[in-house]
Design a protein around this motif. Structure first.
Motif, PDB file in Angstrom:
ATOM      1  N   PHE A  48      46.294 -32.848 -31.445  1.00 45.15           N
ATOM      2  CA  PHE A  48      47.321 -32.275 -32.308  1.00 45.15           C
ATOM      3  C   PHE A  48      47.089 -32.767 -33.731  1.00 45.15           C
ATOM      4  O   PHE A  48      46.991 -33.970 -33.970  1.00 45.15           O
ATOM      5  N   LEU A  49      46.988 -31.834 -34.676  1.00 45.09           N
ATOM      6  CA  LEU A  49      46.595 -32.141 -36.046  1.00 45.09           C
ATOM      7  C   LEU A  49      47.685 -31.763 -37.038  1.00 45.09           C
ATOM      8  O   LEU A  49      48.291 -30.696 -36.922  1.00 45.09           O
ATOM      9  N   GLY A  50      47.882 -32.605 -38.016  1.00 45.39           N
ATOM     10  CA  GLY A  50      48.862 -32.308 -39.063  1.00 45.39           C
ATOM     11  C   GLY A  50      50.264 -32.232 -38.499  1.00 45.39           C
ATOM     12  O   GLY A  50      50.484 -32.263 -37.298  1.00 45.39           O
ATOM     13  N   GLU A  51      51.195 -32.151 -39.387  1.00 46.20           N
ATOM     14  CA  GLU A  51      52.579 -32.060 -38.959  1.00 46.20           C
ATOM     15  C   GLU A  51      53.266 -30.938 -39.701  1.00 46.20           C
ATOM     16  O   GLU A  51      52.841 -30.537 -40.780  1.00 46.20           O
ATOM     17  N   GLY A  52      54.319 -30.422 -39.130  1.00 50.06           N
ATOM     18  CA  GLY A  52      55.071 -29.341 -39.747  1.00 50.06           C
ATOM     19  C   GLY A  52      56.097 -29.837 -40.752  1.00 50.06           C
ATOM     20  O   GLY A  52      57.019 -29.100 -41.084  1.00 50.06           O
ATOM     21  N   GLY A  53      55.947 -31.083 -41.209  1.00 50.37           N
ATOM     22  CA  GLY A  53      56.923 -31.631 -42.155  1.00 50.37           C
ATOM     23  C   GLY A  53      58.256 -31.823 -41.480  1.00 50.37           C
ATOM     24  O   GLY A  53      58.358 -32.555 -40.502  1.00 50.37           O
ATOM     25  N   ASP A  54      59.272 -31.147 -41.975  1.00 50.63           N
ATOM     26  CA  ASP A  54      60.609 -31.249 -41.393  1.00 50.63           C
ATOM     27  C   ASP A  54      60.749 -30.437 -40.108  1.00 50.63           C
ATOM     28  O   ASP A  54      61.789 -30.490 -39.456  1.00 50.63           O
ATOM     29  N   TYR A  55      59.724 -29.681 -39.745  1.00 50.20           N
ATOM     30  CA  TYR A  55      59.824 -28.768 -38.615  1.00 50.20           C
ATOM     31  C   TYR A  55      59.038 -29.290 -37.416  1.00 50.20           C
ATOM     32  O   TYR A  55      58.011 -29.949 -37.577  1.00 50.20           O
ATOM     33  N   PRO A  56      59.485 -28.964 -36.198  1.00 49.30           N
ATOM     34  CA  PRO A  56      58.873 -29.526 -34.990  1.00 49.30           C
ATOM     35  C   PRO A  56      57.636 -28.763 -34.505  1.00 49.30           C
ATOM     36  O   PRO A  56      57.661 -28.106 -33.461  1.00 49.30           O
ATOM     37  N   PHE A  57      56.549 -28.829 -35.264  1.00 50.66           N
ATOM     38  CA  PHE A  57      55.293 -28.234 -34.810  1.00 50.66           C
ATOM     39  C   PHE A  57      54.123 -28.923 -35.485  1.00 50.66           C
ATOM     40  O   PHE A  57      54.279 -29.574 -36.508  1.00 50.66           O
ATOM     41  N   SER A  58      52.944 -28.777 -34.886  1.00 50.85           N
ATOM     42  CA  SER A  58      51.706 -29.286 -35.475  1.00 50.85           C
ATOM     43  C   SER A  58      51.092 -28.188 -36.325  1.00 50.85           C
ATOM     44  O   SER A  58      51.241 -26.999 -36.026  1.00 50.85           O
TER      45      SER A  58
END
Length: 163
Positions: A48-58
């Protein structure tokens, strides 16, 4: 040859033939196909790469040599670009390209895209930009009309890339 010898010879010949066939069948079921090479396969779990910031996804998930990107919209510097479907499509594809580059891929590695459009009347304008930004051979693609997208976007695109 006596009758008894003939019967014995016939029985022995049948036994040898049945044994040879059974042995050949057993060897054939365990042999590699003609022209096969020995291959080593490994199971690669998702990364799993990167983050969705305030949102729950990669931002992306890599499984083996395949990269699955989350949907992108035409955001730049935290805001949706102005100018309508063409500007948004261009920015969306730029965002996809930036994500690909971040993880060692490029646009030519894309094999599948899914486009979501709020207004299917924008389909031709969307295709004009898509055609300019992507190169042949084009990836496979699906396009769907949707009622609404995040941040009031007109278009969202998600892709899969393979190296």
């Amino acid at each position: 040859m006596s009758k008894k010898a003939q019967v014995l010879f016939k029985t022995l010949s049948q036994t040898v033939l049945v044994t040879a066939c059974a042995l050949g069948f057993t060897m054939a079921t365990h042999a590699a196909p003609v022209g096969a090479t020995t291959a080593t396969t490994t199971k690669s779990g998702p990364v799993f790469l990167g983050e969705g910031g305030d949102y729950p996804f990669s931002e992306a998930v890599r499984v083996g040599n395949t990269l699955y990107l989350s949907g992108q919209i035409g955001m730049r510097e935290g805001r949706l670009v102005k100018g309508g479907i063409k500007s948004e499509t261009k920015q969306t594809l730029d965002n996809i390209n930036a994500t690909l580059l971040t993880y060692g891929y490029q646009k030519s590695d894309i094999v599948k895209c899914m486009a979501m459009l709020v207004d299917m009347d924008d389909f031709d304008d969307f295709n004009d930009v898509y055609r300019t930004e992507m190169t042949r051979p084009y990836p496979t693609r699906s396009a769907f009309g949707v009622s609404e997208l995040a941040a009031g976007a007109s278009v969202e695109i998600e892709c899969m890339a393979v190296k």
